[in-house]
Write an enzyme that holds these catalytic residues in place. Sequence first.
Site, PDB file in Angstrom:
ATOM      1  N   TYR A  16       0.858  -1.184   0.000  1.00 62.65           N
ATOM      2  CA  TYR A  16       0.000   0.000   0.000  1.00 62.65           C
ATOM      3  C   TYR A  16       0.896   1.236   0.000  1.00 62.65           C
ATOM      4  CZ  TYR A  16      -4.220   2.583   1.316  1.00 62.65           C
ATOM      5  OH  TYR A  16      -5.305   3.415   1.340  1.00 62.65           O
TER       6      TYR A  16
ATOM      7  N   TYR B 286      -5.623   4.820  -7.356  1.00 61.10           N
ATOM      8  CA  TYR B 286      -5.777   4.924  -5.901  1.00 61.10           C
ATOM      9  C   TYR B 286      -7.054   4.205  -5.505  1.00 61.10           C
ATOM     10  CZ  TYR B 286      -5.900   7.122  -1.254  1.00 61.10           C
ATOM     11  OH  TYR B 286      -5.931   7.366   0.103  1.00 61.10           O
TER      12      TYR B 286
END
Lengths: 147, 399
Positions: free
Chosen positions: B301, B352
């Site tokens: 991430y 995203y």
Amino acid sequence: MAITRETFPLPDVSNPFLAPFFDGAAKGELLITRCRLCDVLVWYPEESCPTCSNDLEWVQVSGRATLFSWAVVRRPFLPAFEDMVPFVTALVALDEDPHVRLCSFIVDVDPEPLSIDSPVEVVFRPLQFATVPGQFVIVPMFKPAEM
Amino acid sequence: MTRSAWGHAVSLDDINGKVAIVGIGETEYTKVSGRSVTEIGAKAAERAIEDAGLQPTDIDGLAYSGAFPGFGVPEFHDHFGTSHDMWTTPWGGGMAWAGTVPYVAARAIANREASYILNVFGVAWASERAQMTGGPGEVHATQTAKQNLEVPFGWFPQPVYFATIMRRYMHEHSTSREEFGALAVTLREHANLTPGSVFHAKSLTMQQYLDAPMLADPLCLYDSCPISDGGGAFIVTSAERARDLKQAPVIVLGVGEGYSATGTNWSQQREFTKTPQIFSSPGAFAMAGLGPSDVDVLCCYDPFTVVSLMQIEDMRFCEPGEAGQLALQGHLRFDSGRLPYNTHGGLLSHAYVLGIAHCIELVKQLRGSASAQVEDCRVGVYGGYTGHMASTLVLGTDR
Ligand SMILES: [Zn+2]
């Protein structure tokens, strides 16, 4: 979820949980919460000590600190910051306990000569935003310490 | 439970080899699209079910994001015209929970609560932000301490937090801007190889990185991920059932979960330039019986470049402060043979969508169907990180 308080992003000085911090600033005192039993500073304020669950009390600290890290904000992420950029927002580590970091503006200096872990000291200044006309809150800010 | 001054690991039962990922689905990844989270979730679900060769009525479990809901059981039934009983959990979706949901699913499957569990996540922050609502900052601004002790002082939102972390990191490790730049450029190259990524057609050079405008010095435009719309889904079932299905199963070998004691109050985190991946990853590797040197592909991430560097170090792929050199020396490239990293482009250059696409990319890599395919790829790891929580998911081919 949206914040509807009209004075945002000024701090909410009526919040009983945080009011002593801003009341102290208005009197030129930097106040932090401390556990009555453990005698350690606890920051941010909590309902009770995270270690022993005893009550916290507000105590005055010296206002001397070191510059832990900072950012020079160039893009205004909120409308209130539009006429303020660029500004230096920092974390300062209190001399009394460097694990306690306060978030504040570094004032009275250009960002260029700032250096990590250098000494800073508190000053109390009015915080105001063009988006909240006619209102201000006295808050702690920091400037490089005089040698 | 092991505790240290600033965080802890959660102790998890051994589920190595018990469950597998058998279907994946992705939506289009875009900037402002006008799509809702529900529409995004439905499309991802539909494609995952099709990929697995299943029918909507086979899906008897649904995992979604309690933090960012939008596609739950009612929406599932509404979309597919079904009405069967479904087990459900809010401990799924994206972010760190994309890494722990296979564990939650394994427990439900072991308890015979469900057989085929669909994990769905969608996000429409690009569209919502265009309407001045939502977005990653709003969640934080509503917390009392942040709203009154951080936001008024300009320490808001995430790009400012991570600019401050980045400056301290650069100070501690003498990291150059080129090291962050090398990571950003590598991920952009991966996105350029990956059709469907938001930045598929847009190249990025080191010079462009170095010349880019600062958002919050030292963090520049390319250190920060863009906001997008999109989502994905994957299906978890028992390893036995997986072997009878359409796709080569991707086996869950290990799961880890760790927390920072200061939650999302980054300002107060004792180890300022580390992530709770320190607590999460050892348990996942131990469960898998593997170590960092066994990993063929890593997806973490990565909302900001520094978050990649910290997680790579915290998972012990290198010593603290050395991850930037891995990037600079090209070792994070998909074809490096060292540590292929975010081979789809990551949050920084792919989209995203908060980690769900990272997990889907790992499944593709282990099936051998990725765009920037790693050769002979057998073990893939996801590092999830949402500030208060980190997760580690070790996946492998069926051996
Ligand atoms: Zn105490």
